[in-house]
Design a protein around this motif. Structure first.
Motif, PDB file in Angstrom:
ATOM      1  N   VAL A 103       0.020   7.838  -6.505  1.00  0.00           N
ATOM      2  CA  VAL A 103       0.116   9.078  -7.278  1.00  0.00           C
ATOM      3  C   VAL A 103      -1.232   9.807  -7.276  1.00  0.00           C
ATOM      4  CG1 VAL A 103       0.417   9.991  -9.618  1.00  0.00           C
ATOM      5  CG2 VAL A 103       2.066   8.377  -8.697  1.00  0.00           C
ATOM      6  N   ASP A 104      -2.338   9.060  -7.315  1.00  0.00           N
ATOM      7  CA  ASP A 104      -3.663   9.680  -7.269  1.00  0.00           C
ATOM      8  C   ASP A 104      -3.885  10.441  -5.968  1.00  0.00           C
ATOM      9  OD1 ASP A 104      -4.221   8.719  -9.779  1.00  0.00           O
ATOM     10  OD2 ASP A 104      -5.322   6.953  -9.056  1.00  0.00           O
ATOM     11  N   LYS A 105      -3.261   9.986  -4.904  1.00  0.00           N
ATOM     12  CA  LYS A 105      -3.399  10.655  -3.600  1.00  0.00           C
ATOM     13  C   LYS A 105      -2.356  11.758  -3.406  1.00  0.00           C
ATOM     14  CE  LYS A 105      -5.255   6.574  -1.363  1.00  0.00           C
ATOM     15  NZ  LYS A 105      -5.022   5.530  -0.346  1.00  0.00           N
ATOM     16  N   GLY A 106      -1.429  11.901  -4.328  1.00  0.00           N
ATOM     17  CA  GLY A 106      -0.411  12.947  -4.198  1.00  0.00           C
ATOM     18  C   GLY A 106       0.981  12.442  -4.510  1.00  0.00           C
ATOM     19  N   GLY A 107       1.236  11.165  -4.361  1.00  0.00           N
ATOM     20  CA  GLY A 107       2.512  10.561  -4.729  1.00  0.00           C
ATOM     21  C   GLY A 107       3.634  10.834  -3.732  1.00  0.00           C
ATOM     22  N   TYR A 108       4.770  10.202  -4.001  1.00  0.00           N
ATOM     23  CA  TYR A 108       5.959  10.424  -3.182  1.00  0.00           C
ATOM     24  C   TYR A 108       6.559  11.774  -3.538  1.00  0.00           C
ATOM     25  CZ  TYR A 108       5.994   5.544  -1.681  1.00  0.00           C
ATOM     26  OH  TYR A 108       5.676   4.353  -1.117  1.00  0.00           O
ATOM     27  N   GLN A 109       7.017  12.471  -2.531  1.00  0.00           N
ATOM     28  CA  GLN A 109       7.665  13.766  -2.731  1.00  0.00           C
ATOM     29  C   GLN A 109       9.167  13.600  -2.513  1.00  0.00           C
ATOM     30  OE1 GLN A 109       5.757  16.343  -3.759  1.00  0.00           O
ATOM     31  NE2 GLN A 109       4.067  14.896  -3.669  1.00  0.00           N
ATOM     32  N   TRP A 110       9.928  14.594  -2.931  1.00  0.00           N
ATOM     33  CA  TRP A 110      11.381  14.553  -2.786  1.00  0.00           C
ATOM     34  C   TRP A 110      11.745  14.447  -1.313  1.00  0.00           C
ATOM     35  CZ3 TRP A 110      15.360  17.215  -0.482  1.00  0.00           C
ATOM     36  CH2 TRP A 110      16.633  16.992  -0.996  1.00  0.00           C
ATOM     37  N   GLY A 111      12.575  13.469  -0.962  1.00  0.00           N
ATOM     38  CA  GLY A 111      13.059  13.313   0.406  1.00  0.00           C
ATOM     39  C   GLY A 111      12.300  12.310   1.238  1.00  0.00           C
ATOM     40  N   ASP A 112      11.217  11.722   0.716  1.00  0.00           N
ATOM     41  CA  ASP A 112      10.470  10.716   1.478  1.00  0.00           C
ATOM     42  C   ASP A 112      11.324   9.467   1.663  1.00  0.00           C
ATOM     43  OD1 ASP A 112       8.303  12.384   1.548  1.00  0.00           O
ATOM     44  OD2 ASP A 112       7.212  11.382  -0.068  1.00  0.00           O
ATOM     45  N   LYS A 113      11.264   8.886   2.871  1.00  0.00           N
ATOM     46  CA  LYS A 113      12.004   7.653   3.141  1.00  0.00           C
ATOM     47  C   LYS A 113      11.249   6.483   2.539  1.00  0.00           C
ATOM     48  CE  LYS A 113      14.209   8.642   7.552  1.00  0.00           C
ATOM     49  NZ  LYS A 113      14.278   8.225   8.957  1.00  0.00           N
ATOM     50  N   VAL A 114      11.982   5.648   1.788  1.00  0.00           N
ATOM     51  CA  VAL A 114      11.377   4.464   1.184  1.00  0.00           C
ATOM     52  C   VAL A 114      12.321   3.275   1.302  1.00  0.00           C
ATOM     53  CG1 VAL A 114       9.890   5.647  -0.478  1.00  0.00           C
ATOM     54  CG2 VAL A 114      12.216   5.081  -1.109  1.00  0.00           C
ATOM     55  N   THR A 115      11.741   2.099   1.260  1.00  0.00           N
ATOM     56  CA  THR A 115      12.487   0.855   1.152  1.00  0.00           C
ATOM     57  C   THR A 115      11.980   0.178  -0.105  1.00  0.00           C
ATOM     58  OG1 THR A 115      12.657   0.673   3.544  1.00  0.00           O
ATOM     59  CG2 THR A 115      13.072  -1.313   2.274  1.00  0.00           C
ATOM     60  N   ILE A 116      12.868  -0.084  -1.023  1.00  0.00           N
ATOM     61  CA  ILE A 116      12.494  -0.668  -2.304  1.00  0.00           C
ATOM     62  C   ILE A 116      13.008  -2.099  -2.338  1.00  0.00           C
ATOM     63  CG2 ILE A 116      12.736  -0.490  -4.809  1.00  0.00           C
ATOM     64  CD1 ILE A 116      13.362   2.530  -4.322  1.00  0.00           C
TER      65      ILE A 116
END
Length: 136
Positions: A103-116
């Protein structure tokens, strides 16, 4: 014309009276059923049935999807193959510390691909993999 009206005025009531006298009475559709007495049945013992419980996955489970919202407390993602499947995962302490750096670097934005990777019992996200896009 008057004669026709007089004949109709007298003839129509006479015709109606004859029809009501000569027609048969209305009858019921079937015979009246006799009164049925209920059969008394002894109650049997209850049948014990083993309850079926669904199997829960143990350990960590993988969820692949696209980020809808992410902050240092939780992440909400839409499933990769099913647009209607949306899940929100609270972050574990280790994942929250890592998310704070992201989040300090900008964080995840809407639509980013992630594996949780999350714990199946508590639904807490243990690890999140995916490259955050550059902030706008």
């Amino acid at each position: 014309m008057k004669i026709l009206c007089n004949a109709a005025g007298v003839g129509l009531p006479v015709l109606m009276a004859l029809a009501s006298v000569l027609s048969p009475r209305a009858a019921a559709q079937g015979p009246i059923p006799p009164v049925v007495t209920p059969i008394v049945v002894d109650t049997a013992e209850a049948i014990v049935v083993k309850a079926v419980t669904p199997k829960q996955p143990k350990g960590t489970v993988k969820f692949e999807g696209f980020v809808l919202n992410a902050n240092i407390a939780q992440i909400t993602a839409r499933a990769k193959g099913n647009d209607m499947a949306i899940q929100t995962f609270p972050l574990s302490e280790a994942a929250a510390a890592k998310m704070q750096q992201i989040v300090d670097k900008g964080g995840y934005q809407w639509g980013d691909k992630v594996t949780i990777y999350y714990d199946a019992a508590t639904q807490k996200a243990i690890k999140i993999r995916g490259k955050p896009s550059k902030p706008v």
